[in-house]
Scaffold this motif. Structure first.
Motif: not given
Length: 248
Positions: A121-141, A148-151
């Protein structure tokens, strides 16, 4: 020679070729090995057999590719990813190992197709994500690393941000082995790590190392971002095949 996991000669050949291609894709683009190999294995056998196998192989490939990448790693992203994954993985493993084989195959294939759609889909963010969003993606990962597909969610998350290609690849290469080291004892506890896991790892190691080395040389004149689209298309095809088998 007795093949691991009661594989037929055709299934073993299929998985061996899949390992070579998956490692090449990973060496070239920085992601996709685990997802491609798990999706390919789901076409011919129970994909959960190869979860611990891809974890070991991912770690070895990261060590192989580490030289020259260390100074590009963004550790401010790696650490919250790992913290989130520490929460998500035990939940994902409990859920995935509680359902029948065909249901697991369908869940894995469906997840891969959804992630392929997100990546394409090519979803884009205008600026780098913060620590909270990165932590949330870590949970999803972590949840996604049960098979075996956390990447994949991390790759999609990084691809949406204005991150230099070198940092994208190096940060993923640093994250994967750390996630896998945490994952290994949990896989063993849930019965996904056995003697046959080691046999399968030894058997697949040569084509994986060769494929990863060739891919990392970038012999093609294709931009890694463009090559990633090819990898996503191949992944979607394999996931569709696995889903059709599960449904039939």
């Amino acid at each position: 020679m007795t093949l691991p996991f009661e594989l037929t000669p055709f299934a073993a050949t299929w998985i061996g070729l899949a390992a070579l291609v998956s490692a090449f894709v990973r060496g070239y683009s920085g992601f996709g090995f685990s997802a491609l190999l798990i999706a390919a294995s789901g076409v011919v056998t129970n994909p959960l057999h190869f979860v611990a196998v891809v974890v070991i192989l991912e770690t070895l490939m990261s060590l192989q590719a580490w030289k020259g990448l260390a100074h590009h790693v963004d550790w401010r992203r790696v650490l919250p990813l790992l913290a989130g994954a520490a929460v998500g993985l035990p939940i994902g493993l409990w859920a995935l190992t509680s359902i029948p084989e065909d249901a697991a195959r369908a869940v894995i294939s469906g997840y891969v197709l959804v992630m392929c759609g997100v990546l394409m889909a090519g979803w884009r963010m205008s600026r780098p994500a913060g620590q909270g969003a990165t932590l949330g993606i870590g949970v999803v990962s972590g949840l996604a690393n049960a098979p075996g597909m956390g990447g994949l969610p991390v790759a999609a998350f990084f691809a949406a941000q204005p991150i230099p290609a070198a940092a994208f690849r190096a940060t993923l290469v640093a994250y994967f082995p750390l996630l896998d080291i945490y994952s290994a004892p949990l896989y063993w506890y849930h019965g996904l790590f056995t003697w046959e896991t080691l046999v399968a790892t030894a058997w697949l190691l040569p084509p994986v190392l060769v494929g990863n080395w060739i891919g990392s040389r970038h012999f093609f004149n294709t931009d890694p971002k463009d090559f990633r689209r090819f990898a996503i298309g191949l992944l979607a095809l394999l996931a569709t095949m696995g889903l059709v088998r599960a449904l039939l």
